[in-house]
Structure formats: C-alpha cells, structure tokens
Design an enzyme around this catalytic site. Structure first.
Site, short mmCIF file in Angstrom:
data_model
loop_
_atom_site.label_atom_id
_atom_site.label_comp_id
_atom_site.label_asym_id
_atom_site.label_seq_id
_atom_site.Cartn_x
_atom_site.Cartn_y
_atom_site.Cartn_z
N ASP A 141 7.38 -0.76 -6.19
CA ASP A 141 7.46 -1.90 -5.28
C ASP A 141 8.82 -2.53 -5.54
OD1 ASP A 141 7.07 -3.92 -3.49
OD2 ASP A 141 5.10 -4.50 -4.22
C1 BGC Z 1 5.97 -6.01 -1.21
C2 BGC Z 1 5.76 -4.64 -0.60
C3 BGC Z 1 6.84 -4.39 0.42
C4 BGC Z 1 8.19 -4.50 -0.25
C5 BGC Z 1 9.36 -4.23 0.66
C6 BGC Z 1 7.39 -6.20 -1.73
O1 BGC Z 1 7.61 -7.50 -2.07
O2 BGC Z 1 5.06 -6.22 -2.24
O3 BGC Z 1 4.49 -4.56 -0.03
O4 BGC Z 1 6.64 -3.15 1.01
O5 BGC Z 1 8.33 -5.80 -0.77
O6 BGC Z 1 9.52 -5.25 1.58
#
Ligand code: BGC
Length: 747
Positions: free
Chosen positions: A287
C-alpha cells in the site's frame, strides 16, 4: 468470460410444476454430467491455448531477465511517480501504471500528488463496494468489473487498485463503504466476479488490503492479533478465493501488522500462505507508504514498493525508496541474493504479459451510456428496502400529489469523497434529481435542507421547523440522510464519516438528524427515511415511528434514478444487507468486548470467529436488521428442500415461487449449522446463495452444492481444516434471521 463459474442452472421452465423429487434429482445429475462433458470438450482447446501462452510468456520473461542489469531490475521494484514504477525502455519494458480505485477510475494525478484538473479524466462512478455486494449478484460483480477494466484501459492504466475486500469487523470502519461484507463466503463470490470482469478486459486487478486492515484508526502500524482459526475461517477466505478462483494478478499488502510483522512483508502471510499454499504467481505491491525497511521487506515477500513518503527529506528522490538505492547496496554487498530481486522482477513481468503490455490491447471505452446503465443496474439491485410498514412503498404516482424531500444528503454529490477511491464522474444524479426526473410534472416536490453538513453541526431548530412544516403540507415525507463522504481529499477534517484514514466516532446520526426525523414523522406519519452511507447507523430514536426505511449505500452516478425507481415501484427492490445492523454499537462484538480500536499498538480480535451474524445469532443478540435482510414488493414461498448427502457433500434442491403480484428477485440463502462439534461453532454460516428473478406465480427449482468445506472448521491444534462427521442442519432463508425451511442431514 472463460472460466467464469456457471451459475447453478435452473432446469425447469417458468411455472412448470415439480413431479417427483426423485425424477428431479436424476435429471439434475444427468444434466450436470452432460454439461460437464460438453464444457470439457469445448473448453479444452482454450485451456490448452492459455497454457501455451503462459509457457511462451515465461520463456520471454527469462530471456528478458538475462538481458537486464541489476540497476534496471532494481528500477522496476519501486515507484518512480505517485502511481507508476519504472520500465526498461531499451528492452521495450514499459512503466507499470496503476490507478485507484475500487469503484471507478480515479482522476489524474499526473506524476505527483496534485490533481491535474486538466479535464478529460472523468469516469463512471459505480456504486461503492458495499452497494455492489448488497446485490448478492456475482454476475453484476462481473459486469461492474468489466466497466472498470474497460475504462482503466481507455485511460491507459495497467492495474486498477481494487477490489477492497477487508472484513467488516466494526460498524465504525471509515472504509467499510469500499469493502463488501462481514461474511467471507459472500465476499468470495462477489470479489471473484469483479476480478474476472476487470481482468477479462486485459487489465489487472489489485486485491486489497491483504490483510487485517479492518479499521482506519492507527492503520499504518497497528499490530493485529487473532487466532489461526479466525484467520483461516474469517479473514483469509475472500483473499484465497480471489487468488485461487479469481486468478487475480496483483495483491496489495495492508498498512498494519499481523502478529508483529508488517502484513506487506509478513513472511507467514506472503511467502508461506499467499505465494506458498495458494500458489500466487503475480506481484505483491505495498500500500502507499507501507514499506518501512529494505532487507526485511525484500525477504518478506513484497515485490513492488509504492507511495513511500519522501516529503520529510530535503531532496525527495525516488532513488531513496527502500527498494531503490538501499536495495541495490544490499545486493551488491551480497547481503541479499540477486535471485531475490529476480523473483520480484519475474512477477512484475508476468503481470505485464497478462495485462497485454507487450502486445496490442483491445480498445477500452470511456464513461459511456452502457457503462452508466451497468452502474444503474447495480444500484437498482444494491439498494435495500429495510422496512415497509403498511406497504407505504412503493408510492403510487397517481394518488401521491405532493412529496416533501428533506435532508442535506438529498442534493449532495458523493463521488469526489472518501479518499483514494474518489472519482470525477461526468454527472451524478442526486436523490432529489432522481425523484424529480421520475415524478415529472404530476407530483409537486418540495425540498428542505433539514440539517447542515458541517464540522460539529448540531440540530438546527429553524431548519427542523421548516422541514416539519413542509412535511405537514405534503402527502409523503422522504428524509434523505445518514452518513456522508468528505469532498476534499486533502482536507481530512471535512466531516468525512465514510472516508479513508478515519473511523466514525460513534454510530449516532450526525448533524441532529435524529431530532429532524422525529419532528418530520410527528408532522407527517407517512415518512420514509433513506439512508446513505457505508454501513449501520443507530436508528433507535425513530425506527419504530417511520413507516419506510431504505438503505442506499453510495449508489453511484445513476443512484438517484435507481432510488426513485424503487420508491415509485418501477423497480422491485432486491438488495440485501451484507453486514448486520446492530441496534446499538455496544451490541457488536468487538465493541462489546472493548477490543476496538486497540491501544494504538495492538488490537486483539478476541471475538475470534464470532464476527457479524456469527456473533449475533450464536449469542442471541437481536440486531436492528439482520445480515441478509432486504424486503421486496412481492413475496416468495420456499418449498421444502430435498437434500442428497453423500461422500461428505450435499446437494440441496428446492423450489421457490413468487406468490405475490409483482415480478421480483429473491436471494435464497443457504446456511449450515453443525449440531455437535469438538469446538464452538457459530449458530449458522452462509455456505451458498442464489439470486433468482420470478414473475408473479412463477416457480423455479434451485440446486445448491455444499462441498466438504461447507461443513468443515479450522482446527488450530491440528493446523488444518477438519470435517467432523455427524448431523448438520441445512437452513434456507431470506436472511440469517428469517429461516424459511430447514432440513437435517447426517454426513
Ligand atoms: C490506500 C489504497 C490506495 C492507495 C493509492 C492508500 O492510501 O490505502 O487503498 O489504493 O492509497 O491511492
């Protein structure tokens, strides 16, 4: 659509009566054998073709790897902008481009974090995950995924960052709206459909957040402790199905830790279970900002580092990522074998081949009418009718002359809210607009705001008075309220109750809505409440006073139209809750035990496997609305199930008939109860379901297969799934608490 699970076929024509159960069973078996043989005959060349393509890709990957320098390989395992990772132009390897998110392609961010705002980046705002799952229709999961895949392709993306499938452990999780359910079986079915839909477009899905990211509070480091049984029975099955049945190409690790190790490079989760037991051959990306070390993360199974925050450094530079220069140094010094990096690059290249990044893709489409109609269909089937006293709904367009539409949510747009899942749709039909569209000129619609969406806003007596006055003058009052999304991704304090990074403070209706609804229903007993939001809200102040309650979730760009169709009866509702709605927050297990949100270092899942209805039903706690609940404008009669149990599995055959006067769809839910076991088992567990559409009077015979897994539990002592032979009850019903027919079998 190859490999897409064939829905249990219905063998009898509408209205056909059932002769004898024996004949039916025989027919079912014969037809199943014939169909299986035909499937094998026709699909064998396709399967062989896929295998050949896979072998060819593997050979090409090995040859590319041989040509790459160590620096080039390292370049591929970390981001080089907010949403891309580096390619190797001299070898024709492109950048890998990812994009959120689970229910639409996110607006463009260019290479940094600022929104481009250049235009041309709108996309279909599909209903959110919880609303999609509320359809209980895996075929719509597939259609939904196809729209997403097609639009991602049009916008030049390779990986769409969804579906989000974390278990809804607490009603307060700020991201429940993006997720699907509290039940692992339902999640599995919906996620597999979604993933196949995306990936059949030649785009990769990214399954997130693996795993245990069940709250937003302290998400970036909290350590989750749970039993092996809870892990295997509740928290992993959705991921397992997505990998093994959905063949998802990429998995995103979560921010939190499990048993002391960050999930993104948790040796047990990633190396042993995901890549080992489940044989996952694709790539594990972090993530955004979930990697905190180099050696541990490289060895723990993370393949691609994304989103690490460099803003604290004087000269932010992607070479400072953990998987950039520091990784290079470790390989050069011999601390990390180059083969570790090769494995990661191999996985990334594999995803690139599967995603047609080296050959020509079929064209995608962009915010089309057809896509909007898929969004509408999902909304029509995902909006849930929770309560309908005195059949207040549907409203009769010829007798209802005036409607008071009340509540700030009635004319609020939601697509740009919620965090990383935000979308810039070409338009968004609000509830007010949808009602106006359908009511035309024949019905007078008067709107009152009723409450204000603002930080710490309380009940406003002036707004409430105006709303009550309007309700009094109207034939019917519709209050549209519930939770809200924030609008501005960068302003976290924007009262975003359903949003990333935050959980809801409690389950109470915000902005004085309890007072508002009580005043409106006092002024007009014909009151309907429409709730927006990603999960339950405390309704105890007014639930017994209002006649109608509709749970709308966040139903996408056509949501207002779908809602109006349900309100006026053009569409017969068929959505069902995917999460138990408790009366009070304290009734839900993690809260009752005081095991939420943990102490910011650890959170112990002491409720164990008793999550959602598994808890409410076993411990006899009456919910406000049960898991699987959802009303229709017609009624269904369940026939007695005929069960054929042999070889540790069972086939359930039963008749269902629409005995009302309107066409409608029912979700027939099959739960299994183990009558005696050496461990405590839930009162019942969902093990099969089917959504069936029936004309008035029409009957259909449904067949459900319950395999060995449907009766097994995970034994922590033996560290394996165990089937204890004995008696099981098969409970078939319309919700977890509305069991219509039951039968006992012996395995
Ligand atoms: C989120 C993800 C997301 C990623 C990219 C993170 O903060 O938890 O779900 O895909 O950011 O935007």
């Amino acid at each position: 659509m190859s490999g897409w699970p064939v829905r249990h076929a219905v063998w009898y024509a509408p209205g056909q009566t059932i002769k004898t159960n024996k004949i039916i069973m025989k027919n079912v078996i014969v037809r199943t054998c014939v169909l299986s043989a035909l499937w094998l005959l026709f699909n064998r060349p396709a399967v062989q073709g896929q295998q050949q393509a896979g072998n060819d890709a593997e050979a090409k990957i090995e040859s590319l790897l041989k040509k790459m320098t160590l620096e080039e390989k390292i370049g591929m395992i970390h981001a080089n902008s907010s949403f891309t990772s580096t390619g190797v132009p001299r070898l024709g390897i492109p950048e890998l481009t990812t994009s959120d998110g689970p229910h639409g392609v996110r607006p463009e961010h260019g290479r940094d974090w600022e929104l481009d705002n250049k235009g041309g980046d709108s996309s279909t705002y599909l209903p959110v995950g919880i609303t999609l799952a509320s359809t209980w229709n895996p075929e719509l999961g597939y259609a939904f995924g196809s729209v997403l895949g097609s639009e991602a392709k049009y916008r030049g993306k390779d990986v769409i960052l969804g579906p989000g499938i974390n278990i809804m452990r607490t009603p307060l999780n700020g991201r429940n709206f993006e997720y699907m359910s509290e039940d692992p079986y339902l999640i599995s079915k919906m996620a597999v459909g979604y993933i196949k839909g995306v990936q059949d477009q030649g785009i990769s899905a990214s399954l997130k957040h693996f795993m245990g990211n069940n709250q937003e509070i302290s998400r970036s480091g909290i350590n989750v402790e749970m039993s092996e049984r809870a892990l295997r029975e509740i928290y992993l099955p959705g991921f397992k199905a997505a990998v093994m049945e959905g063949n998802v190409n990429t998995v995103m690790g979560s921010y939190n830790k499990l048993r002391g190790e960050y999930c993104t490079y948790n040796d047990y989760l990633i190396n042993k279970i995901l890549k080992g037991e489940w044989g996952f051959k694709g790539l594990v990306m972090s993530d955004w900002g979930a990697i905190h070390s180099t050696k541990e993360a490289l060895l723990g199974g993370a393949d691609l580092e994304m989103g690490t925050d460099l803003s604290m450094l004087p000269n932010p530079d992607y070479n400072k990522f953990y998987f950039a220069d520091p990784a290079l140094k470790l390989v050069r010094s011999g601390e990390i074998a180059e083969s570790v990096i090769d494995d990661k690059v191999r996985r990334i290249l594999r995803v690139m081949y599967k995603t047609h990044m080296f050959d020509k893709r079929t064209p995608g489409a962009y915010a089309t009418k057809e896509h909007a109609m898929v969004a509408r269909k999902v909304a029509e089937e995902g909006i849930i009718l929770l309560q309908n006293k005195k059949n207040i709904l549907p409203l009769n367009k010829t007798t209802v002359k005036t409607i008071a539409v009340i509540g700030a949510n009635a004319n609020r747009e939601n697509a740009m809210g919620g965090g990383s899942s935000q979308i810039r749709p070409p338009y968004e039909v609000t509830p007010l607009k949808g009602l106006q569209n359908l009511a035309g000129n024949n019905i007078g619609i008067h709107f009152e705001q009723g409450y204000t969406i603002a930080r710490n806003a309380q009940a406003d007596p002036a707004l409430i008075q105006k709303a009550a006055d309007a309700a009094k003058k109207a034939d019917v009052a519709i209050v549209v309220g519930g939770w809200t999304h924030g609008y501005d991704y960068n302003k976290w304090d924007d009262n975003a109750f359903d949003a990333e990074g935050f959980d809801k403070p409690d389950m109470n209706m915000p902005f004085g809505q309890d007072e508002l609804i009580s005043a409106v229903v006092k002024a007009n007993p014909n009151t309907i409440v429409v709730l927006y939001g990603g999960g339950p809200i405390d309704m105890t102040a007014w639930v017994n006073k209002v006649k109608g309650i509709i749970q709308a979730g966040y139903p996408g760009l056509e949501g207002g139209n779908a809602l109006a169709e349900i309100i006026f009866g053009d569409v017969n509702p068929s959505g069902k809750l995917t999460m138990t709605f408790p009366k009070k927050l304290e009734d839900s297990p993690a809260h009752k035990l005081g095991e939420y949100p943990g102490d910011s270092i650890n959170v112990h899942y002491k409720e164990d496997i008793f999550v959602g209805y598994r808890y409410f039903d076993t411990y006899k706690v009456k919910p406000q609305f049960a898991f699987g609940h959802g009303l229709s404008y017609t009624s269904f009669k369940y026939g007695k199930p005929l069960i054929n149990a042999a070889n540790n599995m069972a086939t359930v055959t039963m008749n269902i008939q629409n005995v009302g006067s309107k066409a409608g769809a029912e979700v027939v839910q099959v739960y299994v109860k183990d009558r005696k076991a050496s461990v405590r088992r839930p009162e019942k567990e969902l093990k099969a379901f089917q959504k069936v559409t029936l004309q008035p009077g029409e009957a259909k015979l449904l067949t459900f297969t319950l395999n060995k897994e449907a009766f097994s539990f995970f034994d922590d002592k033996q560290m394996q799934w165990v089937l204890e032979l004995g008696e099981f009850d098969i409970l078939v019903g319309s919700s977890s608490q509305d069991i219509r027919v039951r039968s006992r079998i012996k395995l």
